[in-house]
Each structure stands twice: as C-alpha cells, then as structure tokens.
Scaffold this motif. Structure first.
Motif, PDB file in Angstrom:
ATOM      1  N   GLY A 269       0.811  -1.128  -0.163  1.00 34.42           N
ATOM      2  CA  GLY A 269      -0.052  -0.090  -0.032  1.00 34.42           C
ATOM      3  C   GLY A 269       0.725   1.303   0.118  1.00 34.42           C
ATOM      4  O   GLY A 269       0.726   2.166  -0.786  1.00 34.42           O
TER       5      GLY A 269
ATOM      6  N   ILE B 263      -5.347   8.101  -0.808  1.00 31.44           N
ATOM      7  CA  ILE B 263      -6.706   7.287  -0.731  1.00 31.44           C
ATOM      8  C   ILE B 263      -6.361   5.949  -1.427  1.00 31.44           C
ATOM      9  O   ILE B 263      -6.729   4.851  -0.953  1.00 31.44           O
ATOM     10  CB  ILE B 263      -7.711   7.856  -1.932  1.00 31.44           C
ATOM     11  CG1 ILE B 263      -8.276   9.404  -1.467  1.00 31.44           C
ATOM     12  CG2 ILE B 263      -8.622   6.968  -2.465  1.00 31.44           C
ATOM     13  CD1 ILE B 263      -9.097  10.056  -2.378  1.00 31.44           C
ATOM     14  N   CYS B 264      -5.202   5.830  -2.371  1.00 32.88           N
ATOM     15  CA  CYS B 264      -4.744   4.483  -2.709  1.00 32.88           C
ATOM     16  C   CYS B 264      -4.054   3.864  -1.797  1.00 32.88           C
ATOM     17  O   CYS B 264      -4.467   2.505  -1.620  1.00 32.88           O
ATOM     18  CB  CYS B 264      -3.643   4.878  -4.137  1.00 32.88           C
ATOM     19  SG  CYS B 264      -3.075   3.392  -4.607  1.00 32.88           S
TER      20      CYS B 264
ATOM     21  N   ILE C  27      -7.001   2.360   0.582  1.00 32.98           N
ATOM     22  CA  ILE C  27      -7.774   1.371  -0.120  1.00 32.98           C
ATOM     23  C   ILE C  27      -6.799  -0.081  -0.110  1.00 32.98           C
ATOM     24  O   ILE C  27      -7.613  -1.074   0.176  1.00 32.98           O
ATOM     25  CB  ILE C  27      -8.072   1.815  -1.469  1.00 32.98           C
ATOM     26  CG1 ILE C  27      -9.224   2.626  -1.612  1.00 32.98           C
ATOM     27  CG2 ILE C  27      -8.790   0.471  -2.364  1.00 32.98           C
ATOM     28  CD1 ILE C  27      -9.664   3.388  -2.773  1.00 32.98           C
TER      29      ILE C  27
ATOM     30  N   SER D 113      -6.103  -1.203   3.741  1.00 28.93           N
ATOM     31  CA  SER D 113      -7.547  -1.811   4.438  1.00 28.93           C
ATOM     32  C   SER D 113      -7.875  -2.995   3.845  1.00 28.93           C
ATOM     33  O   SER D 113      -8.256  -4.042   4.304  1.00 28.93           O
ATOM     34  CB  SER D 113      -8.316  -0.712   4.325  1.00 28.93           C
ATOM     35  OG  SER D 113      -8.816  -0.308   3.108  1.00 28.93           O
ATOM     36  N   GLY D 114      -7.807  -3.019   2.304  1.00 28.96           N
ATOM     37  CA  GLY D 114      -8.323  -4.319   1.572  1.00 28.96           C
ATOM     38  C   GLY D 114      -7.470  -5.533   1.838  1.00 28.96           C
ATOM     39  O   GLY D 114      -7.800  -6.544   1.874  1.00 28.96           O
TER      40      GLY D 114
END
Length: 101
Positions: A36, A54-55, A58, A61-62
């Motif tokens: 990440g 934001i990337c 995402i 958390s993913g």
C-alpha cells in the motif's frame, strides 16, 4: 538453594502471534502495508498526493481485510463438499459358474 525453573519453548511449540495475526498471516499483513505504501507513493508521485493517500488507504485496508478473512478460515485452504458421495467398489466380484460333473 531453590532453583527457579522457567519453561523453554523450542521450535514451533509456541505459535508466533503478533497483534492478533498468527503464523504466515503476519507476512500477509506486512506485505499489504508495504504494498500500500509503495503503490500509494507511486500514484502520489505521478498524479496527485490526495489520490495517492486514497490509494494507500484502499490497498492497506483491503489487504488487512483479506488477511483477517483468510485467517478466520484456518491456516490451510480447505475444500468443503456438501452432499452424499457414493464411491464405486474397486474390486470386481466375478460370479464363477461351478460345473458339477
């Protein structure tokens, strides 16, 4: 002279646990954090810092969600089949004709 006895764990007698992650899932969690950060840094460097942040959120958390869901299922991938299974007989039973002379 009383000697204190302390338990000594050798090898895999005591499982490796770090912040609720066990065994190989520790490496999955670390990989999702590092992935990440790298992906978000690249996106932030080439496009926009807000898009990079934001990337990062995402992907991290993913990855954590995936790791936690895989850990709940168990250490090894298992396939569960529902239903009734009928296995064929491996041996052939030949009926021999007995001739009486």
């Amino acid at each position: 002279m009383n000697q204190k006895i302390h338990p000594v764990y050798k090898g895999l007698q005591k499982p490796l646990i770090y912040k609720n992650f066990k065994g190989k899932y520790i490496y999955y969690a670390v990989a999702s954090v590092i992935g990440g950060i790298l992906a978000g840094g690249l996106v932030g460097a080439f496009t926009n810092m807000i898009l990079g942040c934001i990337c990062i959120l995402i992907i991290m958390s993913g990855g954590m969600f995936y790791t936690i869901s895989k850990q709940r299922k168990g250490l090894f991938d298992k396939t569960y089949h529902k239903g009734i299974f009928i296995y064929p007989n491996k041996f052939r039973h030949e009926k021999r004709k007995q001739e009486y002379l």
